[in-house]
Write an enzyme that holds these catalytic residues in place. Sequence first.
Site, PDB file in Angstrom:
ATOM      1  N   VAL A 306       0.822  -1.188   0.000  1.00 41.61           N
ATOM      2  CA  VAL A 306       0.000   0.000   0.000  1.00 41.61           C
ATOM      3  C   VAL A 306       0.864   1.249   0.000  1.00 41.61           C
ATOM      4  CG1 VAL A 306      -1.623   1.332   1.354  1.00 41.61           C
ATOM      5  CG2 VAL A 306      -1.963  -1.108   1.061  1.00 41.61           C
ATOM      6  N   LYS A 351     -13.476   2.602 -11.887  1.00 45.41           N
ATOM      7  CA  LYS A 351     -13.933   1.230 -11.723  1.00 45.41           C
ATOM      8  C   LYS A 351     -14.123   0.954 -10.244  1.00 45.41           C
ATOM      9  CE  LYS A 351     -12.156  -3.298 -13.059  1.00 45.41           C
ATOM     10  NZ  LYS A 351     -10.970  -3.859 -13.709  1.00 45.41           N
ATOM     11  N   ASP A 443      -6.312 -12.646 -19.524  1.00 51.49           N
ATOM     12  CA  ASP A 443      -7.646 -12.410 -20.074  1.00 51.49           C
ATOM     13  C   ASP A 443      -7.561 -11.497 -21.294  1.00 51.49           C
ATOM     14  OD1 ASP A 443     -10.351 -12.852 -20.198  1.00 51.49           O
ATOM     15  OD2 ASP A 443     -10.887 -11.337 -18.695  1.00 51.49           O
TER      16      ASP A 443
END
Length: 611
Positions: A306, A351, A443
Amino acid sequence: MRGILSVIQFLLFLGLVHHSQGQANITGYTCSANHSIYPCHTYVFYRARSPDFLDLATVGDLFGVSRLMVAEASNISSPASPLVPDQSLFVPITCSCDSKYNLSYANITYTIEKDDTYYLVSTNLFQNLTTYQSVIVVNPTLIPEDLQIGVQVNFPIFCGCPNSTQLQNKINYLITYVIQPSDTFASIAQKFGLKEQSLRDINGGTIYPNLTIFLPVSRLPELSQPSIAPSASISPSTTRDRKGLITGLAIGLGVAGFLLILLLLVMGFWVYREVLLKRGYEIAEDKEKSKFKKGGMLEGDFMADVSDCLDKYIVYGVEEVRKATDGFNPSCLIQGSVYKGSIDGEVYVIKKMKWNAWDELKILQKVNHGNLVKLEGFCMDPEYGNCYFVYEYVENGSLHSWLHGENNKRELDWKTRLRIVIDVANGLQYIHEHTRPKVVHKDIKTSNILLDGNMRAKIANFGLAKSGYNAITTHIVGTQGYISPEYLADGIVTTKIDVFAFGVVLLELISGKEAINEEGKLLWMELNAVMEGNEDEKERKLKAWMDSCLVEESGSKESVMNVMAVAQACLQTNPSKRPNMVDIVYMLCKSDALSLDFSVDSLSFATLTAR
Ligand SMILES: *[C@@H]1O[C@H](CO)[C@@H](O)[C@H](O)[C@H]1NC(C)=O
Ligand SMILES: *[C@@H]1O[C@H](CO)[C@@H](O)[C@H](O)[C@H]1NC(C)=O
Ligand SMILES: *[C@@H]1O[C@H](CO)[C@@H](O)[C@H](O)[C@H]1NC(C)=O
Ligand SMILES: *[C@@H]1O[C@H](CO)[C@@H](O)[C@H](O)[C@H]1NC(C)=O
Ligand SMILES: *[C@@H]1O[C@H](CO)[C@@H](O)[C@H](O)[C@H]1NC(C)=O
Ligand SMILES: *[C@@H]1O[C@H](CO)[C@@H](O)[C@H](O)[C@H]1NC(C)=O
Ligand SMILES: *[C@@H]1O[C@H](CO)[C@@H](O)[C@H](O)[C@H]1NC(C)=O
Ligand SMILES: *[C@@H]1O[C@H](CO)[C@@H](O)[C@H](O)[C@H]1NC(C)=O
């Protein structure tokens, strides 16, 4: 503490000064005076070890090479089967000279995990192919006593490159080998089919356990491997990639969930404070960051990730994101949970995701390339446990909608299509070849390829991407029509599954057909039928199969045939026969040149508007 450090430094100093050629010293081998022999491809001898290193995937990941490369070098025919403890392996490495320290080594990056020390990683994982003293030398900015989880450390794997006299004497490789307690010069010579004298010549007179020596060979010795793979007492899923397992556990376990919520609250508070303090979205000061890291010992791995991300990205406030999308108004919806929004007059794609999005963030943080959609920043919403990613807006939408949707397909002339696939190939080449550990997108499909105002392509959606080369997944993800047969069969993730999917994208662009039709028939299954027969037949069949608006274009025929051949290579059932993205980029650029020669007079809209 300082006393110990300076003693170590003093020892290192001695190690560096007293050093004879050909003999490994505590900090490794010095470079040969003639630097032009570097870099070279060579190998290290490695022993499979229980419990973690009993499959090629884990060994490959440790050294940043593919499973197949280790299998090939080690005379192993079935890379997926488990190894037996102490099984002999050759691992390919690239040996370079680090002129700063006058040391020759293979630079292997390792990410620190819980309880790791330089000593333990060098002696256990790397099996004394390096020493902690050498690790200290080549990582001058890190403090060995204070390693944070997630920190990347360069492990200098000892190696050498043959000099010109050695090459003349047919010594083409110097393989790094670590002496075992039972070894003698005679036993080593016998094991690898060498002359005892040549071993002595190059390594000096004495050997003792855990010392590294070189095996001078003209070609890689063939290892004899156990003929029958041991019955799978250890199944691939229990020995898979350690990091994958740990991440998997972290996500799966309830305890981790609790930690996440805790982390979330801490982060939420911190981000809130940061935003208040620094409206200008400045980077947190280093001091502040490390204080935070040390204070938040909840889950070091996540913390490190993070805080790394905070350095790179803009952290948006929840209110800002909400305002940008008009409170997530359906009119801003692009599809699914993807919105279009505007922040400070700039248009972005936003998103909405759940917290497991960290994987994507970790991967995006590593990549930066013009053919990949750029992440601008993110936002955390502790209240609802959501996370929002803010990406650059790519104005012309997905390739899928151009090919199969309402857009005017005619604007996609052959030249434009070719440029799109070259863009995609470049993006994939980048993630396969230039990230460490390598990233597999998993993908690739036309709906994940976005087009900008100049019809140049960018790869989007790293949601399923996997870093770590050879991870074995237990459940198959991806999109029907693009999934390669071997991934369906055994779930092994390699870059070759992206190559396969890319082959399907090529077919889609040539044929204008969908990867899977309404009856569930797969496009790539049609390939062989089209490519059968002699040249005339092929041409006739291709013409019938091709997108009708391409048929009318004059001159692109040869270029189309070329791309068909590339697609055919990408779609081989045996993944090791598929080309890698470097070769593909090369082949496609050749097709591009062909189409340039033949279709200058058919320059159309897209070419004219391109930069
Ligand atoms: C380092 O080099 C010196 C001088 O050649 C040698 O005496 C010593 O044994 C070496 N040390 C190691 C650990 O190889
Ligand atoms: C590096 O070490 C080698 C072998 O000890 C020596 O011949 C060479 O001069 C050294 N190079 C530099 C730049 O110190
Ligand atoms: C070793 O690799 C790391 C990461 O790829 C890089 O940052 C570092 O500069 C490399 N070191 C050398 C000496 O090439
Ligand atoms: C590496 O060397 C250390 C001590 O020098 C030893 O304890 C350790 O077992 C060795 N590791 C391997 C894999 O041989
Ligand atoms: C350095 O190495 C290169 C390649 O091995 C060789 O061609 C060249 O002659 C060497 N130079 C010297 C001074 O030995
Ligand atoms: C090559 O290495 C060997 C062994 O270290 C040495 O004896 C020889 O002089 C070297 N040759 C050159 C050209 O540097
Ligand atoms: C080398 O490693 C072995 C274990 O593999 C250990 O028992 C031994 O003490 C080590 N020897 C030296 C000289 O460090
Ligand atoms: C290489 O492996 C095969 C079987 O996997 C074996 O038959 C062959 O003998 C091995 N080569 C050597 C030199 O041991």
